[in-house]
Design a protein around this motif. Structure first.
Motif, mmCIF file in Angstrom:
data_model
loop_
_atom_site.group_PDB
_atom_site.id
_atom_site.type_symbol
_atom_site.label_atom_id
_atom_site.label_comp_id
_atom_site.label_asym_id
_atom_site.label_seq_id
_atom_site.Cartn_x
_atom_site.Cartn_y
_atom_site.Cartn_z
ATOM 1 N N VAL A 141 0.862 -1.158 -0.129
ATOM 2 C CA VAL A 141 -0.008 0.031 0.008
ATOM 3 C C VAL A 141 0.932 1.223 -0.008
ATOM 4 N N TRP A 142 1.811 1.333 0.749
ATOM 5 C CA TRP A 142 2.837 2.404 0.895
ATOM 6 C C TRP A 142 3.655 2.619 -0.622
ATOM 7 N N ALA A 143 4.157 1.293 -1.155
ATOM 8 C CA ALA A 143 4.659 1.572 -2.281
ATOM 9 C C ALA A 143 3.728 2.326 -3.495
ATOM 10 N N ALA A 144 2.350 1.744 -3.489
ATOM 11 C CA ALA A 144 1.592 2.159 -4.150
ATOM 12 C C ALA A 144 1.222 3.815 -3.993
ATOM 13 N N ALA A 145 1.324 4.241 -2.806
ATOM 14 C CA ALA A 145 1.120 5.568 -2.363
ATOM 15 C C ALA A 145 2.518 6.406 -3.053
ATOM 16 N N VAL A 146 3.364 5.914 -2.924
ATOM 17 C CA VAL A 146 4.531 6.589 -3.363
ATOM 18 C C VAL A 146 4.534 6.681 -4.829
ATOM 19 N N ALA A 147 4.206 5.654 -5.551
ATOM 20 C CA ALA A 147 4.211 5.415 -6.732
ATOM 21 C C ALA A 147 3.333 6.347 -7.629
ATOM 22 N N PHE A 148 2.234 6.811 -6.820
ATOM 23 C CA PHE A 148 1.026 7.823 -7.274
ATOM 24 C C PHE A 148 1.268 9.163 -6.621
ATOM 25 N N GLY A 149 2.427 9.262 -5.907
ATOM 26 C CA GLY A 149 2.663 10.570 -5.290
ATOM 27 C C GLY A 149 1.924 10.738 -4.101
ATOM 28 N N LEU A 150 1.197 9.962 -3.616
ATOM 29 C CA LEU A 150 0.332 10.553 -2.227
ATOM 30 C C LEU A 150 1.189 10.548 -0.974
ATOM 31 N N ALA A 151 2.255 9.756 -1.155
ATOM 32 C CA ALA A 151 3.354 9.727 0.077
ATOM 33 C C ALA A 151 3.980 11.007 0.373
ATOM 34 N N ALA A 152 4.129 11.743 -0.833
ATOM 35 C CA ALA A 152 4.910 12.779 -0.953
ATOM 36 C C ALA A 152 4.495 13.996 0.028
ATOM 37 N N LEU A 153 3.095 13.938 0.157
ATOM 38 C CA LEU A 153 2.469 14.943 1.052
ATOM 39 C C LEU A 153 3.134 14.854 2.610
ATOM 40 N N LEU A 154 3.429 13.323 2.901
ATOM 41 C CA LEU A 154 4.056 13.424 4.226
ATOM 42 C C LEU A 154 5.507 14.064 4.322
ATOM 43 N N GLU A 155 6.100 13.992 3.229
ATOM 44 C CA GLU A 155 7.490 14.445 3.082
ATOM 45 C C GLU A 155 7.298 16.083 3.187
ATOM 46 N N GLN A 156 6.394 16.407 2.500
ATOM 47 C CA GLN A 156 6.107 18.221 2.452
ATOM 48 C C GLN A 156 5.366 18.782 3.653
ATOM 49 N N SER A 157 4.794 17.758 4.334
ATOM 50 C CA SER A 157 3.781 18.496 5.440
ATOM 51 C C SER A 157 4.309 17.788 6.756
ATOM 52 N N ALA A 158 5.012 18.526 7.699
ATOM 53 C CA ALA A 158 5.266 18.044 8.819
ATOM 54 C C ALA A 158 4.166 17.663 9.757
ATOM 55 N N GLU A 159 2.947 18.537 9.334
ATOM 56 C CA GLU A 159 1.681 18.156 10.328
ATOM 57 C C GLU A 159 1.042 16.939 9.721
ATOM 58 N N ALA A 160 1.197 16.783 8.610
ATOM 59 C CA ALA A 160 0.419 15.255 8.199
ATOM 60 C C ALA A 160 1.169 13.910 8.576
ATOM 61 N N TYR A 161 2.528 14.282 8.636
ATOM 62 C CA TYR A 161 3.352 13.317 8.943
ATOM 63 C C TYR A 161 3.183 12.948 10.434
#
Length: 208
Positions: A51-71
């Motif tokens: 699931v995480w791999a799919a999130a990274v593949a489609f760019g969703l996980a990038a939100l965690l890297e860009q948003s400290a609050e989301a992380y």
């Protein structure tokens, strides 16, 4: 992707799998009662990695890297979930000990073990950030990023599944070999306590 790249990534996944984490203690917790429950939790953890791999593949996980609050939010939720698993397992062990029964994961609920492993991994943002940081180094510039990322995710999931399944079988056989209620109870409570401590540590670190 070249074969050397795939082998290098596989080796990295093996090293990471050998590092004890929440998934290891979760699988250990279920395996102490029934090997199939531990293997189911292992499969759930592998699915969570996909699931995480799919999130990274489609760019969703990038939100965690860009948003400290989301992380921070995902990390807190993950910590609370680990705390819940640890406390509920410890209380179940105490109830079983008081009633004179064997502390156990319900035999008819193997799917709950799988779900616990999957949710635990999905609520661990470090897994997503691992893919974000590492995957691009193994994906060729002119390659299909989505397909290659999912391939890396599948490799990581298979490595995690193999390692955790081995842990599950060894733990289950150790319990069968010892077969002492007091030892089993202590091991269950220790693993439950570790899960709770990991959850508290996750929550505390997210507030820093």
């Amino acid at each position: 992707m070249t074969l050397p790249s795939i082998l290098a990534f596989t080796g990295l996944c093996v090293l990471l799998a050998l590092t004890p984490g929440p998934d290891t203690f979760l699988v250990l917790r279920y395996s102490l009662v029934r090997v199939r429950a531990g293997v189911a939790a292992s499969m759930g953890s592998a699915i969570g990695s996909l699931v995480w791999a799919a999130a990274v593949a489609f760019g969703l996980a990038a939100l965690l890297e860009q948003s400290a609050e989301a992380y921070r939010v995902v990390k807190i939720i993950g910590g609370l979930y680990l705390l819940y698993l640890g406390v509920s397992a410890f209380l179940a062990s105490r109830r079983a000990g008081t009633e004179g029964a064997e502390p156990a994961v319900p035999r008819a609920r193997i799917h709950s073990s799988l779900l616990a492993g999957m949710i635990s991994t999905m609520l661990n943002p470090k897994v997503g950030l691992f893919f974000l940081a590492v995957a691009p180094q193994f994906i060729p510039a002119n390659g299909a990023s989505i397909g290659n990322t999912m391939l890396l995710g599948a490799i990581d999931a298979l490595v995690a599944l193999a390692y955790l399944a081995i842990v599950s079988v060894i733990a289950a056989r150790a319990v069968v070999w010892l077969r002492r209620p007091r030892v089993t109870k202590v091991l269950e409570r220790v693993s439950a306590t570790i899960l709770a401590v990991l959850g508290i540590g996750t929550i505390v670190s997210s507030a820093e």
